[in-house]
Design a protein around this motif. Structure first.
Motif, PDB file in Angstrom:
ATOM      1  N   SER A 317       0.727  -1.227  -0.097  1.00 59.14           N
ATOM      2  CA  SER A 317       0.076   0.117   0.105  1.00 59.14           C
ATOM      3  C   SER A 317       0.746   1.191   0.106  1.00 59.14           C
ATOM      4  CB  SER A 317      -0.983  -0.138   1.223  1.00 59.14           C
ATOM      5  OG  SER A 317      -1.897  -1.156   1.290  1.00 59.14           O
ATOM      6  N   VAL A 318       2.019   1.223   0.712  1.00 58.37           N
ATOM      7  CA  VAL A 318       2.657   2.261   0.669  1.00 58.37           C
ATOM      8  C   VAL A 318       3.335   2.654  -0.496  1.00 58.37           C
ATOM      9  CG1 VAL A 318       5.035   3.355   1.794  1.00 58.37           C
ATOM     10  CG2 VAL A 318       3.465   1.952   3.260  1.00 58.37           C
ATOM     11  N   PHE A 319       3.843   1.533  -1.135  1.00 59.25           N
ATOM     12  CA  PHE A 319       4.475   1.761  -2.636  1.00 59.25           C
ATOM     13  C   PHE A 319       3.584   2.245  -3.527  1.00 59.25           C
ATOM     14  CE2 PHE A 319       8.883   0.254  -3.488  1.00 59.25           C
ATOM     15  CZ  PHE A 319       9.096  -0.104  -2.330  1.00 59.25           C
ATOM     16  N   GLU A 320       2.115   1.901  -3.642  1.00 59.22           N
ATOM     17  CA  GLU A 320       1.074   2.460  -4.298  1.00 59.22           C
ATOM     18  C   GLU A 320       0.888   3.960  -4.273  1.00 59.22           C
ATOM     19  OE1 GLU A 320      -2.305  -0.127  -3.517  1.00 59.22           O
ATOM     20  OE2 GLU A 320      -1.526  -1.731  -4.954  1.00 59.22           O
ATOM     21  N   MET A 321       1.063   4.228  -2.953  1.00 59.26           N
ATOM     22  CA  MET A 321       0.892   5.712  -2.354  1.00 59.26           C
ATOM     23  C   MET A 321       1.997   6.445  -3.174  1.00 59.26           C
ATOM     24  SD  MET A 321      -2.109   5.910  -1.123  1.00 59.26           S
ATOM     25  CE  MET A 321      -1.849   7.676  -0.559  1.00 59.26           C
ATOM     26  N   VAL A 322       3.193   5.889  -2.812  1.00 60.46           N
ATOM     27  CA  VAL A 322       4.297   6.671  -3.262  1.00 60.46           C
ATOM     28  C   VAL A 322       4.420   6.981  -4.943  1.00 60.46           C
ATOM     29  CG1 VAL A 322       6.970   6.450  -3.527  1.00 60.46           C
ATOM     30  CG2 VAL A 322       5.928   6.073  -1.471  1.00 60.46           C
ATOM     31  N   GLU A 323       3.844   5.804  -5.538  1.00 59.96           N
ATOM     32  CA  GLU A 323       3.732   5.908  -7.089  1.00 59.96           C
ATOM     33  C   GLU A 323       2.901   7.000  -7.326  1.00 59.96           C
ATOM     34  OE1 GLU A 323       2.842   2.161  -8.518  1.00 59.96           O
ATOM     35  OE2 GLU A 323       4.849   1.468  -8.493  1.00 59.96           O
ATOM     36  N   ILE A 324       1.573   7.030  -6.584  1.00 63.95           N
ATOM     37  CA  ILE A 324       0.618   8.032  -7.160  1.00 63.95           C
ATOM     38  C   ILE A 324       1.295   9.719  -6.701  1.00 63.95           C
ATOM     39  CG2 ILE A 324      -1.616   9.133  -6.010  1.00 63.95           C
ATOM     40  CD1 ILE A 324      -2.667   6.254  -5.494  1.00 63.95           C
ATOM     41  N   LEU A 325       1.920   9.559  -5.786  1.00 66.81           N
ATOM     42  CA  LEU A 325       2.657  10.857  -5.201  1.00 66.81           C
ATOM     43  C   LEU A 325       3.514  11.310  -6.365  1.00 66.81           C
ATOM     44  CD1 LEU A 325       3.733  10.597  -1.633  1.00 66.81           C
ATOM     45  CD2 LEU A 325       2.212  12.469  -2.556  1.00 66.81           C
ATOM     46  N   GLU A 326       4.362  10.294  -6.881  1.00 65.60           N
ATOM     47  CA  GLU A 326       5.099  10.524  -8.384  1.00 65.60           C
ATOM     48  C   GLU A 326       4.459  10.839  -9.539  1.00 65.60           C
ATOM     49  OE1 GLU A 326       9.151   7.704  -7.593  1.00 65.60           O
ATOM     50  OE2 GLU A 326       7.403   6.964  -8.422  1.00 65.60           O
ATOM     51  N   GLN A 327       3.404  10.291  -9.850  1.00 61.18           N
ATOM     52  CA  GLN A 327       2.493  10.642 -10.912  1.00 61.18           C
ATOM     53  C   GLN A 327       1.885  11.945 -10.918  1.00 61.18           C
ATOM     54  OE1 GLN A 327      -0.475   7.700 -11.309  1.00 61.18           O
ATOM     55  NE2 GLN A 327       0.985   6.040 -11.765  1.00 61.18           N
ATOM     56  N   GLU A 328       1.554  12.282  -9.407  1.00 58.75           N
ATOM     57  CA  GLU A 328       0.940  13.897  -9.422  1.00 58.75           C
ATOM     58  C   GLU A 328       1.945  14.835  -9.472  1.00 58.75           C
ATOM     59  OE1 GLU A 328      -2.243  14.794  -9.285  1.00 58.75           O
ATOM     60  OE2 GLU A 328      -2.757  12.348  -9.604  1.00 58.75           O
ATOM     61  N   THR A 329       3.144  14.323  -8.829  1.00 61.29           N
ATOM     62  CA  THR A 329       4.256  15.398  -8.802  1.00 61.29           C
ATOM     63  C   THR A 329       4.614  15.436 -10.298  1.00 61.29           C
ATOM     64  OG1 THR A 329       5.089  14.700  -6.716  1.00 61.29           O
ATOM     65  CG2 THR A 329       6.740  15.638  -8.066  1.00 61.29           C
ATOM     66  N   ALA A 330       4.770  14.520 -11.052  1.00 62.30           N
ATOM     67  CA  ALA A 330       5.123  15.049 -12.477  1.00 62.30           C
ATOM     68  C   ALA A 330       4.195  15.505 -13.286  1.00 62.30           C
ATOM     69  CB  ALA A 330       5.431  13.623 -13.199  1.00 62.30           C
ATOM     70  N   PHE A 331       2.789  15.540 -12.817  1.00 60.13           N
ATOM     71  CA  PHE A 331       1.510  16.200 -13.454  1.00 60.13           C
ATOM     72  C   PHE A 331       1.697  17.799 -13.084  1.00 60.13           C
ATOM     73  CE2 PHE A 331      -2.948  17.739 -13.142  1.00 60.13           C
ATOM     74  CZ  PHE A 331      -3.258  17.777 -14.570  1.00 60.13           C
ATOM     75  N   ALA A 332       2.074  17.923 -11.724  1.00 67.85           N
ATOM     76  CA  ALA A 332       2.033  19.326 -11.402  1.00 67.85           C
ATOM     77  C   ALA A 332       3.394  20.020 -11.947  1.00 67.85           C
ATOM     78  CB  ALA A 332       2.381  19.233  -9.751  1.00 67.85           C
ATOM     79  N   ASN A 333       4.379  19.251 -12.169  1.00 65.93           N
ATOM     80  CA  ASN A 333       5.446  19.795 -12.889  1.00 65.93           C
ATOM     81  C   ASN A 333       5.234  20.114 -14.354  1.00 65.93           C
ATOM     82  OD1 ASN A 333       8.326  20.509 -12.590  1.00 65.93           O
ATOM     83  ND2 ASN A 333       8.746  19.041 -14.018  1.00 65.93           N
ATOM     84  N   ALA A 334       4.175  19.305 -14.681  1.00 63.38           N
ATOM     85  CA  ALA A 334       4.006  19.732 -16.273  1.00 63.38           C
ATOM     86  C   ALA A 334       3.134  20.901 -16.406  1.00 63.38           C
ATOM     87  CB  ALA A 334       3.169  18.519 -17.018  1.00 63.38           C
ATOM     88  N   ILE A 335       2.118  21.042 -15.387  1.00 64.85           N
ATOM     89  CA  ILE A 335       1.539  22.329 -15.266  1.00 64.85           C
ATOM     90  C   ILE A 335       2.472  23.582 -15.029  1.00 64.85           C
ATOM     91  CG2 ILE A 335      -0.028  23.716 -13.960  1.00 64.85           C
ATOM     92  CD1 ILE A 335      -1.658  20.890 -13.095  1.00 64.85           C
TER      93      ILE A 335
END
Length: 408
Positions: A317-335
Motif C-alpha cells: 500500500s505504501v508503494f502504491e501511494m508513493v507511485e501516486i505521489l510521483e505521478q501527481e508530482t510529474a503532473f504538477a511539474n507539467a503544469i
C-alpha cells in the motif's frame, strides 16, 4: 499791322503743338519751332516742299492727306485724324492732326494744320489695352483657380476619412458622406438633425457646452463624446471644432473621427497587460512551487529505495501511494512547465521530424476514455522542420479539445 504780325509770330512760334501753314497744293509755306522738333528737320529743309516728299510719312498716305484737304475745301466739317511720323533720326511717333482751310474774302488761300504728338497717349492706351487684356486673363485665371479650388475642397470634404459637419442653431446644416455613414443616416435625413438627437444623453451637456465655447472661440482642440446612430448603437467619437461663417451667419465646423477601432485596441491592450501580469505571476508561482515538488520527488525516491520488499500488504500500500505521489508530482511539474511556456516565449528549436510519430505520442499522452474511438489516417511519411516538443503540445491540446467537445 506790324504789331499784329509780331503777336501772331510770337504765338505761332511759342505754341506747344506743331503748327504747319501750306498752300492748296500741299506745299509747306511755314512751320513753327515745335514742328521742327517733331520732324527733326530745320525749317529751311521743309519750306517750299510738299509734305509727302519730306520722307516723314509714308508715300502711301499722300492720297489720303490730299483727300482730306479736298474735303476741307468743299466745306465738309473738320475731323481729327491720326498718322505715324518717321523722324529723320529713324524714331517714330504718333501724331494727331487737325487741319482747316485759310480763306481771305471767302477765297481759299491755303491750309493751316495743328499737329500734336500723341505718342505718350498712344503708349498709355496700348498699356491700358494690354493691362485690360491681362486683367481679363487674370480674372479668367482667378475664376478657374477658384473653380478648381472649389472642386478640390469638394473632393477633399466628400472623400475625407473623417466626418465633416456644419452646425448652426444647434442643428446640422451640412454633413459629408462619411459623417452620414458613421451614424447610419442618409444625407437628406441628417440635414436638420438637432444636436440632442445626435449626441447621447450622457454626453449632451458636454456637447452643448463645447458648442457655446466654440461660438465664443475658446473651446479645446478635441474632446470625446458618443453619438447615437440611427440603429441605436452608441459610437465613440473624437471631435474637433472651430467657429466659421456659413451663409453669412456664425456656425460651428465639426470634424468627427470614429474611434471604435481605437477603443477596441485599447481594450485589447489592457487585456494584454493583464496577461503580462499573469505571466509574471505564473513565473513567480512556478519558481516557488518547484522547490517543494523537488523535495516530494526526492522523498518518493528515498522511500522506494529504503522501504522493505513489498511482499507485505502494508508495504504494498505504501508503494502504491508513493507511485501516486510521483505521478501527481510529474503532473504538477507539467503544469508548471505550461505556465512557464505561457509566461516566457522561448525560441523554436527546429529539427526534421516525422509528424506521424509526434501525433501518435500526443495520442498516448491524451489518456482518452475507453468510449472514445481513435481513427488514424496518416500520410505515408510526412517530414517537416519543426520544434517537436511545442508541436506535440499543440496536437495534445487539439486532441483533448476534440474529445471534450464530443457529446457524452
Amino acid at each position: 499791322l506790324a504789331e499784329s504780325g509780331e503777336k501772331y509770330r510770337r504765338l505761332f512760334e511759342s505754341a506747344n503743338d506743331a503748327l504747319v501753314y501750306g498752300d492748296l497744293t500741299g506745299r509747306i509755306l511755314d512751320v513753327n519751332k515745335r514742328a521742327e522738333e517733331l520732324a527733326g528737320m530745320k525749317k529751311e529743309d521743309m519750306v517750299g516742299k510738299p509734305f509727302w516728299k519730306l520722307g516723314l510719312v509714308s508715300s502711301k498716305l499722300a492720297p489720303m492727306l490730299l483727300k482730306r484737304l479736298a474735303e476741307r475745301l468743299e466745306g465738309k466739317p473738320a475731323k481729327e485724324y491720326e498718322l505715324e511720323l518717321t523722324r529723320k533720326n529713324g524714331g517714330k511717333m504718333s501724331l494727331e492732326i487737325n487741319a482747316t482751310i485759310v480763306r481771305r474774302k471767302n477765297v481759299p488761300q491755303g491750309f493751316f494744320a495743328i499737329v500734336r504728338d500723341i505718342s505718350e497717349k498712344k503708349s498709355l492706351e496700348e498699356k491700358l489695352r494690354q493691362y485690360s487684356e491681362h486683367l481679363e486673363d487674370l480674372v479668367q485665371k482667378r475664376t478657374e483657380e477658384l473653380s478648381e479650388s472649389e472642386k478640390r475642397y469638394s473632393v477633399l470634404v466628400e472623400e475625407a476619412s473623417d466626418g465633416v459637419m456644419i452646425l448652426q442653431d444647434k442643428k446640422i446644416v451640412f454633413a459629408n458622406k462619411k459623417a452620414a455613414e458613421i451614424i447610419g443616416y442618409t444625407r437628406d435625413e441628417v440635414n436638420g438633425l438637432p444636436l440632442q438627437k445626435l449626441v447621447d444623453e450622457k454626453y449632451l451637456p458636454l456637447a452643448e457646452e463645447m458648442y457655446e465655447r466654440n461660438l465664443r472661440g475658446n473651446a479645446p482642440m478635441t474632446f470625446e463624446v458618443e453619438w447615437r446612430a440611427k440603429s441605436g448603437e452608441h459610437i465613440p467619437i473624437e471631435v474637433s471644432g472651430a467657429r466659421i461663417y456659413y451663409k453669412g451667419r456664425p456656425a460651428i465646423l465639426r470634424v468627427a473621427r470614429d474611434i471604435r477601432n481605437r477603443k477596441r485596441m485599447e481594450e485589447q491592450r489592457l487585456k494584454l497587460e493583464k496577461l503580462a501580469i499573469i505571466g509574471e505571476l505564473a513565473t513567480m508561482v512556478a519558481h516557488d512551487l518547484r522547490n517543494p515538488l523537488t523535495s516530494i520527488k526526492n522523498a518518493c525516491f528515498y522511500l522506494k529505495n529504503t522501504c522493505p520488499p513489498r511482499d507485505g500488504a502494508e508495504c504494498k500500500s505504501v508503494f502504491e501511494m508513493v507511485e501516486i505521489l510521483e505521478q501527481e508530482t510529474a503532473f504538477a511539474n507539467a503544469i508548471i512547465n505550461d505556465l512557464l511556456d505561457f509566461a516566457v516565449k522561448r525560441p523554436l528549436e527546429k529539427k526534421r521530424k516525422n509528424i506521424n510519430n509526434i501525433i501518435n505520442r500526443s495520442l498516448k499522452k491524451a489518456n482518452m476514455a475507453e468510449n472514445v474511438k481513435i481513427e488514424r489516417d496518416f500520410a505515408l511519411r510526412p517530414i517537416a522542420n519543426v520544434d517537436e516538443e511545442q508541436l506535440e503540445r499543440v496536437f495534445l491540446n487539439l486532441i483533448k479539445n476534440a474529445a471534450q467537445a464530443m457529446p457524452e
